[in-house]
Design a protein around this motif. Structure first.
Motif, PDB file in Angstrom:
ATOM      1  N   GLU A  54       0.811  -1.207   0.000  1.00  0.00           N
ATOM      2  CA  GLU A  54       0.000   0.000   0.000  1.00  0.00           C
ATOM      3  C   GLU A  54       0.847   1.260   0.000  1.00  0.00           C
ATOM      4  O   GLU A  54       0.356   2.335  -0.302  1.00  0.00           O
ATOM      5  CB  GLU A  54      -0.927   0.009   1.213  1.00  0.00           C
ATOM      6  N   SER A  55       2.102   1.152   0.368  1.00  0.00           N
ATOM      7  CA  SER A  55       2.953   2.323   0.480  1.00  0.00           C
ATOM      8  C   SER A  55       3.402   2.786  -0.899  1.00  0.00           C
ATOM      9  O   SER A  55       3.868   1.973  -1.711  1.00  0.00           O
ATOM     10  CB  SER A  55       4.174   1.997   1.349  1.00  0.00           C
ATOM     11  N   PRO A  56       3.298   4.089  -1.196  1.00  0.00           N
ATOM     12  CA  PRO A  56       3.845   4.581  -2.474  1.00  0.00           C
ATOM     13  C   PRO A  56       5.361   4.458  -2.535  1.00  0.00           C
ATOM     14  O   PRO A  56       5.928   4.413  -3.625  1.00  0.00           O
ATOM     15  CB  PRO A  56       3.380   6.045  -2.513  1.00  0.00           C
ATOM     16  N   LEU A  57       6.025   4.383  -1.383  1.00  0.00           N
ATOM     17  CA  LEU A  57       7.474   4.171  -1.389  1.00  0.00           C
ATOM     18  C   LEU A  57       7.812   2.797  -1.955  1.00  0.00           C
ATOM     19  O   LEU A  57       8.784   2.648  -2.697  1.00  0.00           O
ATOM     20  CB  LEU A  57       8.028   4.307   0.031  1.00  0.00           C
ATOM     21  N   ALA A  58       7.017   1.784  -1.586  1.00  0.00           N
ATOM     22  CA  ALA A  58       7.254   0.447  -2.126  1.00  0.00           C
ATOM     23  C   ALA A  58       7.029   0.424  -3.635  1.00  0.00           C
ATOM     24  O   ALA A  58       7.750  -0.265  -4.363  1.00  0.00           O
ATOM     25  CB  ALA A  58       6.343  -0.565  -1.428  1.00  0.00           C
ATOM     26  N   TRP A  59       6.051   1.177  -4.109  1.00  0.00           N
ATOM     27  CA  TRP A  59       5.813   1.245  -5.556  1.00  0.00           C
ATOM     28  C   TRP A  59       7.000   1.881  -6.261  1.00  0.00           C
ATOM     29  O   TRP A  59       7.434   1.401  -7.308  1.00  0.00           O
ATOM     30  CB  TRP A  59       4.545   2.052  -5.823  1.00  0.00           C
ATOM     31  N   MET A  60       7.557   2.950  -5.691  1.00  0.00           N
ATOM     32  CA  MET A  60       8.705   3.598  -6.304  1.00  0.00           C
ATOM     33  C   MET A  60       9.936   2.702  -6.254  1.00  0.00           C
ATOM     34  O   MET A  60      10.765   2.729  -7.163  1.00  0.00           O
ATOM     35  CB  MET A  60       8.992   4.926  -5.608  1.00  0.00           C
ATOM     36  N   ALA A  61      10.075   1.914  -5.195  1.00  0.00           N
ATOM     37  CA  ALA A  61      11.234   1.022  -5.090  1.00  0.00           C
ATOM     38  C   ALA A  61      11.155  -0.119  -6.094  1.00  0.00           C
ATOM     39  O   ALA A  61      12.192  -0.601  -6.565  1.00  0.00           O
ATOM     40  CB  ALA A  61      11.338   0.480  -3.663  1.00  0.00           C
ATOM     41  N   ARG A  62       9.928  -0.558  -6.430  1.00  0.00           N
ATOM     42  CA  ARG A  62       9.776  -1.634  -7.413  1.00  0.00           C
ATOM     43  C   ARG A  62       9.832  -1.121  -8.845  1.00  0.00           C
ATOM     44  O   ARG A  62      10.254  -1.837  -9.739  1.00  0.00           O
ATOM     45  CB  ARG A  62       8.441  -2.359  -7.197  1.00  0.00           C
ATOM     46  N   ARG A  63       9.428   0.115  -9.041  1.00  0.00           N
ATOM     47  CA  ARG A  63       9.388   0.683 -10.388  1.00  0.00           C
ATOM     48  C   ARG A  63      10.794   1.014 -10.871  1.00  0.00           C
ATOM     49  O   ARG A  63      11.627   1.485 -10.102  1.00  0.00           O
ATOM     50  CB  ARG A  63       8.553   1.963 -10.379  1.00  0.00           C
ATOM     51  N   ARG A  64      11.052   0.788 -12.133  1.00  0.00           N
ATOM     52  CA  ARG A  64      12.363   1.061 -12.713  1.00  0.00           C
ATOM     53  C   ARG A  64      12.232   2.105 -13.817  1.00  0.00           C
ATOM     54  O   ARG A  64      11.238   2.152 -14.532  1.00  0.00           O
ATOM     55  CB  ARG A  64      13.004  -0.211 -13.266  1.00  0.00           C
ATOM     56  N   GLY A  65      13.259   2.943 -13.898  1.00  0.00           N
ATOM     57  CA  GLY A  65      13.277   3.983 -14.902  1.00  0.00           C
ATOM     58  C   GLY A  65      13.782   3.487 -16.239  1.00  0.00           C
ATOM     59  O   GLY A  65      13.973   2.286 -16.471  1.00  0.00           O
ATOM     60  N   ARG A  66      14.041   4.427 -17.138  1.00  0.00           N
ATOM     61  CA  ARG A  66      14.508   4.051 -18.472  1.00  0.00           C
ATOM     62  C   ARG A  66      15.902   3.452 -18.444  1.00  0.00           C
ATOM     63  O   ARG A  66      16.261   2.659 -19.312  1.00  0.00           O
ATOM     64  CB  ARG A  66      14.495   5.287 -19.376  1.00  0.00           C
ATOM     65  N   ASP A  67      16.707   3.832 -17.440  1.00  0.00           N
ATOM     66  CA  ASP A  67      18.050   3.278 -17.332  1.00  0.00           C
ATOM     67  C   ASP A  67      18.090   1.923 -16.649  1.00  0.00           C
ATOM     68  O   ASP A  67      19.162   1.341 -16.474  1.00  0.00           O
ATOM     69  CB  ASP A  67      18.960   4.251 -16.592  1.00  0.00           C
ATOM     70  N   GLY A  68      16.942   1.409 -16.222  1.00  0.00           N
ATOM     71  CA  GLY A  68      16.874   0.119 -15.560  1.00  0.00           C
ATOM     72  C   GLY A  68      17.067   0.172 -14.060  1.00  0.00           C
ATOM     73  O   GLY A  68      16.901  -0.847 -13.393  1.00  0.00           O
ATOM     74  N   ALA A  69      17.412   1.334 -13.515  1.00  0.00           N
ATOM     75  CA  ALA A  69      17.615   1.473 -12.072  1.00  0.00           C
ATOM     76  C   ALA A  69      16.281   1.783 -11.384  1.00  0.00           C
ATOM     77  O   ALA A  69      15.400   2.412 -11.979  1.00  0.00           O
ATOM     78  CB  ALA A  69      18.627   2.586 -11.784  1.00  0.00           C
ATOM     79  N   PRO A  70      16.099   1.351 -10.142  1.00  0.00           N
ATOM     80  CA  PRO A  70      14.855   1.655  -9.429  1.00  0.00           C
ATOM     81  C   PRO A  70      14.675   3.166  -9.252  1.00  0.00           C
ATOM     82  O   PRO A  70      15.642   3.921  -9.149  1.00  0.00           O
ATOM     83  CB  PRO A  70      15.032   0.949  -8.078  1.00  0.00           C
ATOM     84  N   LEU A  71      13.422   3.606  -9.233  1.00  0.00           N
ATOM     85  CA  LEU A  71      13.152   5.022  -9.019  1.00  0.00           C
ATOM     86  C   LEU A  71      13.580   5.472  -7.634  1.00  0.00           C
ATOM     87  O   LEU A  71      13.849   6.660  -7.425  1.00  0.00           O
ATOM     88  CB  LEU A  71      11.655   5.303  -9.216  1.00  0.00           C
ATOM     89  N   LEU A  72      13.637   4.538  -6.691  1.00  0.00           N
ATOM     90  CA  LEU A  72      14.011   4.870  -5.317  1.00  0.00           C
ATOM     91  C   LEU A  72      15.045   3.864  -4.841  1.00  0.00           C
ATOM     92  O   LEU A  72      14.811   2.652  -4.897  1.00  0.00           O
ATOM     93  CB  LEU A  72      12.769   4.824  -4.418  1.00  0.00           C
ATOM     94  N   ASP A  73      16.207   4.356  -4.404  1.00  0.00           N
ATOM     95  CA  ASP A  73      17.252   3.459  -3.930  1.00  0.00           C
ATOM     96  C   ASP A  73      16.931   2.964  -2.528  1.00  0.00           C
ATOM     97  O   ASP A  73      16.000   3.443  -1.871  1.00  0.00           O
ATOM     98  CB  ASP A  73      18.607   4.169  -3.954  1.00  0.00           C
ATOM     99  N   ALA A  74      17.722   2.010  -2.062  1.00  0.00           N
ATOM    100  CA  ALA A  74      17.445   1.375  -0.769  1.00  0.00           C
ATOM    101  C   ALA A  74      17.576   2.350   0.389  1.00  0.00           C
ATOM    102  O   ALA A  74      16.808   2.281   1.354  1.00  0.00           O
ATOM    103  CB  ALA A  74      18.390   0.186  -0.571  1.00  0.00           C
ATOM    104  N   ALA A  75      18.533   3.274   0.321  1.00  0.00           N
ATOM    105  CA  ALA A  75      18.723   4.226   1.411  1.00  0.00           C
ATOM    106  C   ALA A  75      17.532   5.169   1.532  1.00  0.00           C
ATOM    107  O   ALA A  75      17.045   5.434   2.637  1.00  0.00           O
ATOM    108  CB  ALA A  75      20.010   5.020   1.195  1.00  0.00           C
ATOM    109  N   SER A  76      17.038   5.681   0.421  1.00  0.00           N
ATOM    110  CA  SER A  76      15.884   6.580   0.458  1.00  0.00           C
ATOM    111  C   SER A  76      14.627   5.844   0.909  1.00  0.00           C
ATOM    112  O   SER A  76      13.801   6.402   1.653  1.00  0.00           O
ATOM    113  CB  SER A  76      15.666   7.205  -0.916  1.00  0.00           C
ATOM    114  N   TYR A  77      14.474   4.596   0.481  1.00  0.00           N
ATOM    115  CA  TYR A  77      13.307   3.824   0.905  1.00  0.00           C
ATOM    116  C   TYR A  77      13.327   3.582   2.415  1.00  0.00           C
ATOM    117  O   TYR A  77      12.313   3.746   3.094  1.00  0.00           O
ATOM    118  CB  TYR A  77      13.271   2.497   0.153  1.00  0.00           C
ATOM    119  N   GLU A  78      14.473   3.224   2.948  1.00  0.00           N
ATOM    120  CA  GLU A  78      14.574   2.992   4.386  1.00  0.00           C
ATOM    121  C   GLU A  78      14.359   4.282   5.160  1.00  0.00           C
ATOM    122  O   GLU A  78      13.768   4.277   6.247  1.00  0.00           O
ATOM    123  CB  GLU A  78      15.938   2.386   4.713  1.00  0.00           C
TER     124      GLU A  78
END
Length: 283
Positions: free
Chosen positions: A137-161
């Motif tokens: 339900e958290s939008p942070l989890a959605w951003m952590a799972r979503r990947r950008g055009r470069d293949g990297a997650p929209l949110l790194d592990a440090a920002s998610y934590e």
């Protein structure tokens, strides 16, 4: 009205499903757990007949995850828990039913079938105890799972934590609205926690941590963090309420969470030597 069960009647569907899950051999259960890893698959051993080799990993790196009998793989395919590619050398991968079974086993107890459909995580409750929460339900989890055009997650592990830590502090500080009664709150009639003063101190300390985090981020980004991490508002809703351009909240949220991670001392990468110099207590 009392209802008697007829002798010899068929078992209910739930009982049949539980019996089918318990009938899986231990080797097949271990193989299913090995196939649940990232990009994991099994293939026939080219040297030893009747064996499967499991590999896992990603980004061009393959790591061995064990050797299992081929009969265990056939049992998983027969139970619809794994899928096999066509051909004699086809790879064996875990199926949707197999992942659902592992989620049920991880949930355990009354939350077994709830964990099959939700991403349940266990967290502490202010005043003592633990509870389950749906992390999807958290939008942070959605951003952590979503990947950008470069293949990297929209949110790194440090920002998610960092965002999750702020949400936990806001929950402990009683700053978030509740959808029901709080039966663990301190009461003046002698009930509730055995030490109401300690519970009050914990609430005050949590509010101080939240205030320090928001001050470190700045007043221009603190409101976004309250909506995103605390009230779990989606990015589209934040843009609509603030009349921002489309897809702009994603950029601002990454900046705000980056500042929050710096406040908490969370780094995106581990720095320092790979091995520390050995030290003796005599020195």
């Amino acid at each position: 009205m009392n209802i008697q069960r007829k002798t010899g009647s068929a078992r209910p569907p739930l009982a049949r499903a539980s019996a089918a899950e318990a009938a899986i051999p231990p080797e097949a259960a271990r193989l299913l757990a090995a196939l649940s890893g990232e990009n994991a698959f099994a293939f026939p051993d080219p040297i030893e007949a009747g064996s499967l080799i499991v590999r896992s990993g990603g980004a061009g790196v393959s790591i061995g995850a064990g050797r299992f009998p081929a009969a265990a793989g056939e049992r998983l395919v027969a139970a619809d828990l794994a899928e096999r590619e066509p051909g004699p050398r086809g790879r064996l991968t875990i199926g949707p039913a197999g992942r659902a079974r592992l989620r049920r086993e991880a949930g355990g107890g009354e939350a077994a079938y709830l964990a099959q459909h939700l991403d349940l995580v266990e967290e502490e409750v202010p005043g003592g105890g633990r509870r389950l929460r749906d992390a999807s339900e958290s939008p942070l989890a959605w951003m952590a799972r979503r990947r950008g055009r470069d293949g990297a997650p929209l949110l790194d592990a440090a920002s998610y934590e960092a965002g999750e830590r702020l949400r936990r502090d806001m929950t402990a500080a009683r700053m978030l609205p509740r959808m029901g009664a709080d039966w663990g709150a301190p009461r003046v009639d002698g009930g509730g926690p055995r030490d109401p003063a300690a519970a009050s101190d914990a609430i005050i300390a949590a509010r101080q941590r939240v205030r320090a985090a928001l001050d470190a981020v700045g007043c221009d980004l603190s409101g976004l963090l309250l909506d995103l991490c605390g009230h779990l508002k989606g990015l589209e809703r934040i843009e609509a309420e603030r009349h921002w351009p489309a897809r702009s909240a994603k950029v601002v949220a990454r900046i705000a969470l980056g500042r929050l991670a710096e406040h908490y001392g969370l780094e995106r990468e581990a720095v320092g030597p790979a091995r520390a110099r050995p030290r003796l207590w005599r020195a």
